[in-house]
Scaffold this motif. Structure first.
Motif, PDB file in Angstrom:
ATOM      1  N   PRO A  63       0.803  -1.227   0.000  1.00 31.60           N
ATOM      2  CA  PRO A  63       0.000   0.000   0.000  1.00 31.60           C
ATOM      3  C   PRO A  63       0.835   1.276   0.000  1.00 31.60           C
ATOM      4  N   LEU A  64       0.155   2.367  -0.245  1.00 28.95           N
ATOM      5  CA  LEU A  64       0.675   3.718  -0.034  1.00 28.95           C
ATOM      6  C   LEU A  64      -0.003   4.254   1.214  1.00 28.95           C
ATOM      7  N   VAL A  65       0.789   4.550   2.249  1.00 29.33           N
ATOM      8  CA  VAL A  65       0.250   5.029   3.521  1.00 29.33           C
ATOM      9  C   VAL A  65       0.738   6.464   3.730  1.00 29.33           C
ATOM     10  N   LEU A  66      -0.191   7.399   3.848  1.00 32.74           N
ATOM     11  CA  LEU A  66       0.144   8.821   3.873  1.00 32.74           C
ATOM     12  C   LEU A  66      -0.090   9.422   5.256  1.00 32.74           C
ATOM     13  N   SER A  67       0.881  10.183   5.741  1.00 30.38           N
ATOM     14  CA  SER A  67       0.705  10.950   6.974  1.00 30.38           C
ATOM     15  C   SER A  67      -0.199  12.144   6.709  1.00 30.38           C
ATOM     16  N   GLN A  68      -0.927  12.552   7.724  1.00 29.66           N
ATOM     17  CA  GLN A  68      -1.867  13.658   7.568  1.00 29.66           C
ATOM     18  C   GLN A  68      -1.259  15.014   7.910  1.00 29.66           C
ATOM     19  N   GLN A  69      -0.144  15.000   8.635  1.00 30.04           N
ATOM     20  CA  GLN A  69       0.484  16.264   9.024  1.00 30.04           C
ATOM     21  C   GLN A  69       1.971  16.044   9.283  1.00 30.04           C
ATOM     22  N   PRO A  70       2.764  17.109   9.272  1.00 28.40           N
ATOM     23  CA  PRO A  70       4.200  16.981   9.535  1.00 28.40           C
ATOM     24  C   PRO A  70       4.474  16.422  10.921  1.00 28.40           C
ATOM     25  N   LEU A  71       5.619  15.776  11.041  1.00 23.99           N
ATOM     26  CA  LEU A  71       6.047  15.186  12.303  1.00 23.99           C
ATOM     27  C   LEU A  71       6.647  16.262  13.201  1.00 23.99           C
ATOM     28  N   GLU A  72       6.275  16.251  14.467  1.00 17.35           N
ATOM     29  CA  GLU A  72       6.870  17.155  15.447  1.00 17.35           C
ATOM     30  C   GLU A  72       7.913  16.384  16.249  1.00 17.35           C
ATOM     31  N   LEU A  73       9.179  16.711  16.032  1.00 19.35           N
ATOM     32  CA  LEU A  73      10.261  16.024  16.725  1.00 19.35           C
ATOM     33  C   LEU A  73      10.407  16.572  18.143  1.00 19.35           C
ATOM     34  N   GLN A  74      10.231  15.698  19.123  1.00 18.36           N
ATOM     35  CA  GLN A  74      10.358  16.106  20.511  1.00 18.36           C
ATOM     36  C   GLN A  74      11.758  15.843  21.055  1.00 18.36           C
ATOM     37  N   ASP A  75      12.445  14.883  20.448  1.00 18.30           N
ATOM     38  CA  ASP A  75      13.769  14.468  20.932  1.00 18.30           C
ATOM     39  C   ASP A  75      14.849  15.085  20.051  1.00 18.30           C
ATOM     40  N   GLU A  76      15.703  15.895  20.642  1.00 17.06           N
ATOM     41  CA  GLU A  76      16.756  16.579  19.878  1.00 17.06           C
ATOM     42  C   GLU A  76      17.748  15.584  19.296  1.00 17.06           C
ATOM     43  N   THR A  77      18.005  14.486  20.019  1.00 16.61           N
ATOM     44  CA  THR A  77      18.957  13.482  19.533  1.00 16.61           C
ATOM     45  C   THR A  77      18.460  12.829  18.254  1.00 16.61           C
ATOM     46  N   ILE A  78      17.152  12.524  18.201  1.00 13.39           N
ATOM     47  CA  ILE A  78      16.587  11.932  16.984  1.00 13.39           C
ATOM     48  C   ILE A  78      16.714  12.891  15.811  1.00 13.39           C
ATOM     49  N   GLY A  79      16.481  14.167  16.071  1.00 15.51           N
ATOM     50  CA  GLY A  79      16.637  15.164  15.017  1.00 15.51           C
ATOM     51  C   GLY A  79      18.053  15.215  14.482  1.00 15.51           C
ATOM     52  N   THR A  80      19.021  15.138  15.376  1.00 19.69           N
ATOM     53  CA  THR A  80      20.431  15.161  14.974  1.00 19.69           C
ATOM     54  C   THR A  80      20.787  13.920  14.160  1.00 19.69           C
ATOM     55  N   LEU A  81      20.299  12.751  14.601  1.00 20.01           N
ATOM     56  CA  LEU A  81      20.573  11.508  13.876  1.00 20.01           C
ATOM     57  C   LEU A  81      19.947  11.530  12.490  1.00 20.01           C
ATOM     58  N   LEU A  82      18.710  12.013  12.413  1.00 19.49           N
ATOM     59  CA  LEU A  82      18.044  12.098  11.113  1.00 19.49           C
ATOM     60  C   LEU A  82      18.764  13.048  10.168  1.00 19.49           C
ATOM     61  N   LEU A  83      19.196  14.171  10.700  1.00 19.85           N
ATOM     62  CA  LEU A  83      19.898  15.155   9.874  1.00 19.85           C
ATOM     63  C   LEU A  83      21.169  14.548   9.292  1.00 19.85           C
ATOM     64  N   SER A  84      21.909  13.806  10.104  1.00 23.20           N
ATOM     65  CA  SER A  84      23.122  13.150   9.622  1.00 23.20           C
ATOM     66  C   SER A  84      22.780  12.082   8.580  1.00 23.20           C
ATOM     67  N   TYR A  85      21.722  11.322   8.830  1.00 18.86           N
ATOM     68  CA  TYR A  85      21.277  10.263   7.914  1.00 18.86           C
ATOM     69  C   TYR A  85      20.907  10.832   6.546  1.00 18.86           C
ATOM     70  N   PHE A  86      20.201  11.957   6.555  1.00 17.46           N
ATOM     71  CA  PHE A  86      19.759  12.560   5.302  1.00 17.46           C
ATOM     72  C   PHE A  86      20.876  13.260   4.546  1.00 17.46           C
ATOM     73  N   ILE A  87      21.680  14.030   5.260  1.00 18.28           N
ATOM     74  CA  ILE A  87      22.559  15.008   4.612  1.00 18.28           C
ATOM     75  C   ILE A  87      23.985  14.525   4.376  1.00 18.28           C
ATOM     76  N   GLN A  88      24.521  13.694   5.272  1.00 20.28           N
ATOM     77  CA  GLN A  88      25.934  13.335   5.171  1.00 20.28           C
ATOM     78  C   GLN A  88      26.318  12.704   3.835  1.00 20.28           C
ATOM     79  N   PRO A  89      25.454  11.889   3.197  1.00 22.20           N
ATOM     80  CA  PRO A  89      25.837  11.326   1.887  1.00 22.20           C
ATOM     81  C   PRO A  89      26.087  12.374   0.804  1.00 22.20           C
TER      82      PRO A  89
END
Length: 349
Positions: A26-52
């Motif tokens: 299936p295609l499963v769609l979120s209804q709204q943007p994600l609100e990141l509460q954990d700063e560490t998760i945000g940092t990990l995601l940023l590295s995951y997305f951008i470092q390559p």
């Protein structure tokens, strides 16, 4: 060049699940943007997305055979750049568009992350950007935990944040030419072309990186394939020309057709053959190969491996030729009916 250290925040982030329709996923769609509460998760995601994308200098642009406005991803990104309030709606359109093109039986489903960055440094200019990233590969991780004063083991399924499967950064610059776009795709197999060709519909920009990369390939093919067909040339002579070509690209700031032909090739017949081959190469591959352009160091470093200075002699020897051409001679042994090379040197190390 993209400076990833200047990208500090995930300003907007939404996640959709894009399966393979042909595999009944299936295609499963979120209804709204994600609100990141954990700063560490945000940092990990940023590295995951951008470092390559670190230190990338190769850019693409959105294209369409009829009208750039008919390129879906270009259109959706343009609407986000016009007004960030369009972010969630257009992220859904991007996910639907990807789902439509995820039909090859070997295409894996996965999470689609769409982000908005307010500040990115690209070639010295600060611009906003949209990120489109897809994770397809799942890994199994061991979990070690303490239970009743004894350590226990368990496992869990998750995403390896050290390897981005597919990614795209769209920079809000030169929109009329299709934006500046940078791409990551860890899968080079045939079914993976859907990301670049079908989903994004991009082509390389005719900039110094592309022009340098094209000319490096042209020179290498001309010296190794075309010249031996038209002139008597042994492998040592080819290596010498490859070395001179590499030196030219390394030391010059600009490529000049006439200058390169005279300084590297020298012989008038070889110069004429090179001009003809350049024209043939340009017509056959329909590539932009101008007479003069600025040399891109990142593009040359990427293609430097093609200027090999190695003599491979049957399966017995590999001879690395780095220095004076006069210190090596080629001959033929009548008694053994075999070719040979004679090497001159002053000191053995």
């Amino acid at each position: 060049m993209i400076h990833v250290s200047d990208i500090k925040d995930l300003e907007l982030l939404t996640i959709h699940k894009v399966g393979n329709g042909n595999n009944d996923e299936p295609l499963v769609l979120s209804q709204q943007p994600l609100e990141l509460q954990d700063e560490t998760i945000g940092t990990l995601l940023l590295s995951y997305f951008i470092q390559p994308f670190a230190n990338m200098a190769e850019y693409f642009r959105f294209t369409h055979e009829a009208d750039i406005q008919l390129n879906e991803v270009y259109k959706y990104c343009s609407l986000i750049f016009e007004n960030k309030d369009n972010f969630q709606e257009q992220s859904v359109n991007i996910a639907k568009h990807l789902y439509k093109h995820s039909t090859h039986p070997k295409i894996k489903g996965g999470e689609l992350y769409i982000t908005h960055f307010s500040k990115c440094q690209v070639d010295g200019e600060e611009v906003e950007a949209i990120g489109i990233f897809k994770s397809e590969t799942r890994d199994t991780y061991l979990k070690v935990f303490l239970n009743d004063e004894n350590y226990q083991l368990n496992y869990d399924d998750g995403i390896n944040i050290n390897k981005l499967d597919k990614g795209c950064l769209v920079f809000n610059i030169e929109s009329e030419e299709g934006f500046k776009v940078s791409i990551v795709d860890s899968n080079s197999k045939q079914e993976a072309v859907y990301w670049k060709d079908a989903f994004l519909q991009v082509e390389r920009r005719a900039d110094s990186y592309h022009q340098t990369e094209t000319m490096v390939d042209l020179c290498q093919q001309f010296i190794q394939k075309k010249l031996p067909e038209e002139f008597e040339m042994n492998r040592i002579d080819q290596i010498e020309l490859l070395k001179k070509s590499a030196t030219y690209f390394k030391e010059k700031e600009e490529f000049k057709m006439e200058e390169f032909a005279e300084e590297v090739l020298g012989h008038p017949d070889a110069v004429d053959a090179f001009r003809e081959y350049r024209d043939h190469y340009r017509d056959e591959y329909k590539l932009d190969v101008p007479d003069e352009f600025e040399i891109s160091n990142p593009a040359f470093k990427k293609g430097q491996k093609f200027f090999k200075s190695i003599l491979k002699l049957d399966r017995n020897f590999h001879v690395y030729v780095h220095g004076n051409r006069e210190m090596i001679e080629r001959g033929y042994d009548e008694e053994r009916s075999m070719n040979y090379y004679k090497l001159y040197f002053e000191e053995e190390k």
